[in-house]
Design a protein around this motif. Structure first.
Motif, mmCIF file in Angstrom:
data_model
loop_
_atom_site.group_PDB
_atom_site.id
_atom_site.type_symbol
_atom_site.label_atom_id
_atom_site.label_comp_id
_atom_site.label_asym_id
_atom_site.label_seq_id
_atom_site.Cartn_x
_atom_site.Cartn_y
_atom_site.Cartn_z
ATOM 1 N N VAL A 40 7.441 10.194 17.896
ATOM 2 C CA VAL A 40 6.634 10.747 16.926
ATOM 3 C C VAL A 40 5.647 9.761 16.299
ATOM 4 O O VAL A 40 5.985 8.650 15.972
ATOM 5 C CB VAL A 40 7.774 11.207 15.529
ATOM 6 N N LYS A 41 4.579 10.181 16.539
ATOM 7 C CA LYS A 41 3.243 9.354 16.004
ATOM 8 C C LYS A 41 3.057 10.049 14.666
ATOM 9 O O LYS A 41 2.992 11.311 14.317
ATOM 10 C CB LYS A 41 2.281 9.604 17.018
ATOM 11 N N HIS A 42 2.686 8.953 13.699
ATOM 12 C CA HIS A 42 2.572 9.269 12.508
ATOM 13 C C HIS A 42 1.679 8.387 11.757
ATOM 14 O O HIS A 42 1.401 7.191 11.920
ATOM 15 C CB HIS A 42 3.739 9.283 11.524
ATOM 16 N N PRO A 43 0.642 9.010 10.807
ATOM 17 C CA PRO A 43 -0.518 8.183 10.445
ATOM 18 C C PRO A 43 -0.089 7.007 9.429
ATOM 19 O O PRO A 43 -0.976 6.203 9.088
ATOM 20 C CB PRO A 43 -1.505 9.148 9.771
ATOM 21 N N GLY A 44 0.995 7.092 9.159
ATOM 22 C CA GLY A 44 1.510 5.833 8.013
ATOM 23 C C GLY A 44 1.576 6.622 6.560
ATOM 24 O O GLY A 44 0.845 7.688 6.519
ATOM 25 N N ALA A 45 2.179 6.005 5.832
ATOM 26 C CA ALA A 45 2.123 6.542 4.334
ATOM 27 C C ALA A 45 2.335 5.379 3.549
ATOM 28 O O ALA A 45 2.475 3.999 3.751
ATOM 29 C CB ALA A 45 3.649 7.161 4.155
ATOM 30 N N VAL A 46 2.395 5.653 2.067
ATOM 31 C CA VAL A 46 2.528 4.692 1.160
ATOM 32 C C VAL A 46 3.678 5.118 0.177
ATOM 33 O O VAL A 46 4.115 6.513 0.089
ATOM 34 C CB VAL A 46 1.113 4.358 0.178
ATOM 35 N N ALA A 47 4.374 4.285 -0.651
ATOM 36 C CA ALA A 47 5.287 4.512 -1.466
ATOM 37 C C ALA A 47 4.958 3.490 -2.736
ATOM 38 O O ALA A 47 4.536 2.522 -2.514
ATOM 39 C CB ALA A 47 6.807 4.352 -0.902
ATOM 40 N N VAL A 48 5.326 4.138 -3.913
ATOM 41 C CA VAL A 48 5.016 3.433 -5.198
ATOM 42 C C VAL A 48 6.046 3.253 -6.187
ATOM 43 O O VAL A 48 7.002 4.270 -6.287
ATOM 44 C CB VAL A 48 3.915 4.049 -6.130
ATOM 45 N N ILE A 49 6.476 1.872 -6.210
ATOM 46 C CA ILE A 49 7.710 1.757 -7.438
ATOM 47 C C ILE A 49 6.707 1.688 -8.623
ATOM 48 O O ILE A 49 6.065 0.736 -8.901
ATOM 49 C CB ILE A 49 8.294 0.514 -7.131
ATOM 50 N N ALA A 50 6.840 2.639 -9.643
ATOM 51 C CA ALA A 50 6.091 2.772 -10.751
ATOM 52 C C ALA A 50 7.134 2.268 -11.815
ATOM 53 O O ALA A 50 8.250 3.051 -11.987
ATOM 54 C CB ALA A 50 5.413 4.144 -10.878
ATOM 55 N N ILE A 51 6.804 1.660 -12.575
ATOM 56 C CA ILE A 51 7.707 0.986 -13.918
ATOM 57 C C ILE A 51 6.861 1.281 -15.106
ATOM 58 O O ILE A 51 5.762 0.711 -15.111
ATOM 59 C CB ILE A 51 8.211 -0.387 -13.651
ATOM 60 N N THR A 52 7.491 2.013 -15.999
ATOM 61 C CA THR A 52 7.031 2.204 -17.268
ATOM 62 C C THR A 52 7.219 0.846 -18.081
ATOM 63 O O THR A 52 7.773 0.159 -17.568
ATOM 64 C CB THR A 52 7.633 3.384 -18.096
#
Length: 181
Positions: A40-52
């Protein structure tokens, strides 16, 4: 160290969609034998640890068709063509949560399923959050509920299966480690 490289002999694209490409490669193994690899070829992704500012994680709940159920995750999304991963992270945070971050820090990148997929997720930490008055619109086929929770609440969600994906489990453990020091 031994050379375990596999040389691609042939490559056939079976499907090319909006997000992924499915491919079968025939490879020559280190011992000279041939084998097939389904990829499976995928363009890549991001993920964000958002802290208030109150120390809560900002999470999103959405239905995941591949699992046939709803799960709770950190905000994430696919990198668009020629888009810098940090820009993707900034965009996805606003689209999915309605927040902007005054502090954005790259943490690391990792492979999600190297046995069959080339997807890499670039992980960022977002702090000093502020609500956006008119946030950018998210994907039209994405329906999200927003959650803000403590680390112990997130651990409870991991234990009962509401948090079920590796990137979010990694994020919870990463933040827990930050707070222990």
């Amino acid at each position: 160290m031994e050379n375990f490289n596999e040389k691609t002999v042939t490559s056939e694209t079976l499907y090319c969609g909006k997000i992924i490409e499915l491919r079968v490669d025939e490879v020559q193994l280190p011992d000279g034998k041939l084998a097939k690899r389904e990829l499976v070829k995928h363009p890549g992704a991001v993920a964000v640890i958002a802290i208030t500012d109150e120390g809560k994680l900002v999470l999103v709940e959405q239905f995941r068709k591949a699992l046939e159920r709803t799960i709770v995750e950190i905000p994430a999304g696919k990198i668009e063509p020629n888009e810098d991963p940090k820009q993707t992270a900034i965009r996805e945070l606003e689209e999915e949560t309605g927040y902007r971050a005054n502090e954005f820090t790259y943490i690391q990148s990792f492979s999600t399923s190297p046995g069959f997929a080339d997807e890499v997720i670039h992980l960022y930490l977002a702090k000093s959050l502020e609500k956006v008055e008119n946030p950018a619109a998210g994907d039209e086929d994405e329906f999200i509920n927003l959650h803000e929770c403590t680390i112990s609440e997130a651990e409870e969600m991991m234990n009962d299966g509401r948090i079920y994906d590796a990137k979010t489990a990694f994020a919870v453990l990463y933040v827990k480690q930050l707070t222990i020091k």
